[in-house]
Design a protein around this motif. Structure first.
Motif, PDB file in Angstrom:
ATOM      1  N   MET A  42       0.851  -1.171   0.000  1.00 30.05           N
ATOM      2  CA  MET A  42       0.000   0.000   0.000  1.00 30.05           C
ATOM      3  C   MET A  42       0.903   1.242   0.000  1.00 30.05           C
ATOM      4  SD  MET A  42      -3.164   0.679   2.561  1.00 30.05           S
ATOM      5  CE  MET A  42      -4.589   1.375   1.811  1.00 30.05           C
ATOM      6  N   ASP A  43       0.494   2.275  -0.693  1.00 26.43           N
ATOM      7  CA  ASP A  43       1.259   3.514  -0.813  1.00 26.43           C
ATOM      8  C   ASP A  43       0.742   4.578   0.153  1.00 26.43           C
ATOM      9  OD1 ASP A  43       2.433   2.168  -2.874  1.00 26.43           O
ATOM     10  OD2 ASP A  43       1.728   3.497  -4.455  1.00 26.43           O
ATOM     11  N   PHE A  44       1.681   5.326   0.740  1.00 32.42           N
ATOM     12  CA  PHE A  44       1.349   6.398   1.677  1.00 32.42           C
ATOM     13  C   PHE A  44       2.181   7.627   1.342  1.00 32.42           C
ATOM     14  CE2 PHE A  44       0.454   2.442   3.816  1.00 32.42           C
ATOM     15  CZ  PHE A  44      -0.753   2.670   4.448  1.00 32.42           C
ATOM     16  N   ASP A  45       1.527   8.775   1.267  1.00 33.52           N
ATOM     17  CA  ASP A  45       2.215  10.046   1.023  1.00 33.52           C
ATOM     18  C   ASP A  45       2.317  10.826   2.330  1.00 33.52           C
ATOM     19  OD1 ASP A  45       2.650   9.937  -1.829  1.00 33.52           O
ATOM     20  OD2 ASP A  45       0.472  10.123  -2.036  1.00 33.52           O
ATOM     21  N   VAL A  46       3.527  11.275   2.649  1.00 29.52           N
ATOM     22  CA  VAL A  46       3.785  12.015   3.876  1.00 29.52           C
ATOM     23  C   VAL A  46       3.436  13.484   3.693  1.00 29.52           C
ATOM     24  CG1 VAL A  46       5.583  12.778   5.490  1.00 29.52           C
ATOM     25  CG2 VAL A  46       5.652  10.452   4.546  1.00 29.52           C
ATOM     26  N   THR A  47       2.705  14.028   4.657  1.00 27.30           N
ATOM     27  CA  THR A  47       2.512  15.463   4.794  1.00 27.30           C
ATOM     28  C   THR A  47       3.252  15.830   6.080  1.00 27.30           C
ATOM     29  OG1 THR A  47       0.322  15.318   3.786  1.00 27.30           O
ATOM     30  CG2 THR A  47       0.838  17.347   5.004  1.00 27.30           C
ATOM     31  N   PRO A  48       4.469  16.403   5.949  1.00 35.26           N
ATOM     32  CA  PRO A  48       5.313  16.610   7.135  1.00 35.26           C
ATOM     33  C   PRO A  48       4.583  17.260   8.311  1.00 35.26           C
ATOM     34  CG  PRO A  48       6.557  17.119   5.176  1.00 35.26           C
ATOM     35  CD  PRO A  48       5.117  16.889   4.739  1.00 35.26           C
ATOM     36  N   ARG A  49       4.777  16.631   9.479  1.00 33.58           N
ATOM     37  CA  ARG A  49       4.268  17.083  10.775  1.00 33.58           C
ATOM     38  C   ARG A  49       2.738  17.155  10.840  1.00 33.58           C
ATOM     39  NH1 ARG A  49       7.941  20.600   9.299  1.00 33.58           N
ATOM     40  NH2 ARG A  49       6.515  22.328   9.425  1.00 33.58           N
ATOM     41  N   SER A  50       2.052  16.612   9.829  1.00 32.74           N
ATOM     42  CA  SER A  50       0.598  16.634   9.807  1.00 32.74           C
ATOM     43  C   SER A  50       0.001  15.231   9.777  1.00 32.74           C
ATOM     44  CB  SER A  50       0.119  17.443   8.595  1.00 32.74           C
ATOM     45  OG  SER A  50      -1.272  17.484   8.539  1.00 32.74           O
ATOM     46  N   GLY A  51       0.623  14.358   8.977  1.00 34.04           N
ATOM     47  CA  GLY A  51       0.117  12.997   8.873  1.00 34.04           C
ATOM     48  C   GLY A  51       0.689  12.293   7.672  1.00 34.04           C
ATOM     49  N   VAL A  52       0.074  11.170   7.347  1.00 38.34           N
ATOM     50  CA  VAL A  52       0.538  10.369   6.217  1.00 38.34           C
ATOM     51  C   VAL A  52      -0.656   9.612   5.645  1.00 38.34           C
ATOM     52  CG1 VAL A  52       1.296   8.507   7.742  1.00 38.34           C
ATOM     53  CG2 VAL A  52       2.232   8.670   5.461  1.00 38.34           C
ATOM     54  N   GLY A  53      -0.805   9.685   4.320  1.00 36.23           N
ATOM     55  CA  GLY A  53      -1.948   9.041   3.689  1.00 36.23           C
ATOM     56  C   GLY A  53      -3.247   9.575   4.271  1.00 36.23           C
ATOM     57  N   VAL A  54      -4.160   8.659   4.604  1.00 34.29           N
ATOM     58  CA  VAL A  54      -5.463   9.054   5.166  1.00 34.29           C
ATOM     59  C   VAL A  54      -5.383   9.347   6.662  1.00 34.29           C
ATOM     60  CG1 VAL A  54      -6.770   7.775   3.430  1.00 34.29           C
ATOM     61  CG2 VAL A  54      -6.135   6.640   5.580  1.00 34.29           C
ATOM     62  N   LEU A  55      -4.218   9.158   7.258  1.00 28.98           N
ATOM     63  CA  LEU A  55      -4.063   9.332   8.701  1.00 28.98           C
ATOM     64  C   LEU A  55      -3.534  10.721   9.038  1.00 28.98           C
ATOM     65  CD1 LEU A  55      -2.448   5.871   9.466  1.00 28.98           C
ATOM     66  CD2 LEU A  55      -4.865   6.518   9.591  1.00 28.98           C
ATOM     67  N   ARG A  56      -4.156  11.357  10.033  1.00 29.92           N
ATOM     68  CA  ARG A  56      -3.731  12.665  10.518  1.00 29.92           C
ATOM     69  C   ARG A  56      -3.438  12.554  12.003  1.00 29.92           C
ATOM     70  NH1 ARG A  56      -2.226  13.274   6.564  1.00 29.92           N
ATOM     71  NH2 ARG A  56      -3.094  14.203   4.745  1.00 29.92           N
ATOM     72  N   PHE A  57      -2.399  13.259  12.429  1.00 30.31           N
ATOM     73  CA  PHE A  57      -2.083  13.270  13.849  1.00 30.31           C
ATOM     74  C   PHE A  57      -3.220  13.936  14.596  1.00 30.31           C
ATOM     75  CE2 PHE A  57       2.221  13.474  11.814  1.00 30.31           C
ATOM     76  CZ  PHE A  57       2.419  12.112  11.904  1.00 30.31           C
ATOM     77  N   GLY A  58      -3.566  13.362  15.747  1.00 27.96           N
ATOM     78  CA  GLY A  58      -4.679  13.862  16.534  1.00 27.96           C
ATOM     79  C   GLY A  58      -5.963  13.065  16.331  1.00 27.96           C
ATOM     80  N   MET A  59      -5.988  12.153  15.334  1.00 26.29           N
ATOM     81  CA  MET A  59      -7.169  11.307  15.135  1.00 26.29           C
ATOM     82  C   MET A  59      -7.293  10.324  16.300  1.00 26.29           C
ATOM     83  SD  MET A  59      -6.774  10.266  11.094  1.00 26.29           S
ATOM     84  CE  MET A  59      -8.445   9.847  10.625  1.00 26.29           C
ATOM     85  N   THR A  60      -8.520  10.008  16.683  1.00 29.65           N
ATOM     86  CA  THR A  60      -8.758   9.004  17.719  1.00 29.65           C
ATOM     87  C   THR A  60      -8.544   7.605  17.146  1.00 29.65           C
ATOM     88  OG1 THR A  60     -11.095   8.737  17.187  1.00 29.65           O
ATOM     89  CG2 THR A  60     -10.525  10.495  18.776  1.00 29.65           C
ATOM     90  N   THR A  61      -8.503   6.619  18.020  1.00 30.59           N
ATOM     91  CA  THR A  61      -8.353   5.234  17.549  1.00 30.59           C
ATOM     92  C   THR A  61      -9.495   4.857  16.611  1.00 30.59           C
ATOM     93  OG1 THR A  61      -9.430   4.416  19.553  1.00 30.59           O
ATOM     94  CG2 THR A  61      -7.036   4.418  19.541  1.00 30.59           C
ATOM     95  N   ASP A  62     -10.716   5.250  16.956  1.00 26.24           N
ATOM     96  CA  ASP A  62     -11.864   4.937  16.091  1.00 26.24           C
ATOM     97  C   ASP A  62     -11.729   5.598  14.726  1.00 26.24           C
ATOM     98  OD1 ASP A  62     -13.033   3.352  18.042  1.00 26.24           O
ATOM     99  OD2 ASP A  62     -14.364   4.937  18.765  1.00 26.24           O
TER     100      ASP A  62
END
Length: 141
Positions: free
Chosen positions: A1-21
């Protein structure tokens, strides 16, 4: 699977600060949870047959994501995972003049990226074994 980094913000569909759900819904694939170490406050989520690990901090939100093969992790269209360490170091060094290098690999606090390549000193052409993408302050906790 491919993931693109957005520095200090997240990667792919994941963003820092998202809950486990939110992380689990965004990944949309089954996961397993485990404690990475005895002093872990929150379990780590593992996705894609152990190719993606998501780490959480208080109050249970995403703070970092680590990738292993066969994932592909891109920054500015350059793959960082399973590539020759010296090539990845040269690329990241062009973006961050303050890279921190040790016996395990390198870290760019400015980009929020850490590269694990434990044999890089003896074998600079050895492939990077994992890529950790993290939020600001991750290494200061």
């Amino acid at each position: 699977m491919d993931f693109d980094v957005t520095p200090r913000s997240g990667v792919g569909v994941l963003r820092f600060g998202m809950t486990t759900d939110e992380v689990r819904a965004a990944m949309a694939v089954p996961n397993e949870s485990f404690y990475k170490s005895a002093d872990s406050a929150f379990p780590t989520d593992s996705f894609l047959e152990d190719a993606v690990h998501v780490f959480y901090r208080q109050p249970g939100v995403c703070e970092a994501v680590e990738f292993y093969s066969p994932s592909r992790v891109y920054l500015q269209r350059v793959n960082l995972l399973n590539e020759p360490y010296e090539n990845v170091k040269r690329f990241l060094g062009g973006l961050d003049k303050q890279l921190e290098e040790d016996e395990y690999g390198l870290t760019s606090r400015n980009l929020g990226i850490s590269i694990y390549a434990p044999s890089h000193r003896e074998h600079p052409h050895s492939p990077t074994e994992s890529v950790l993408v993290f939020e600001d302050g991750y290494y200061d906790r």
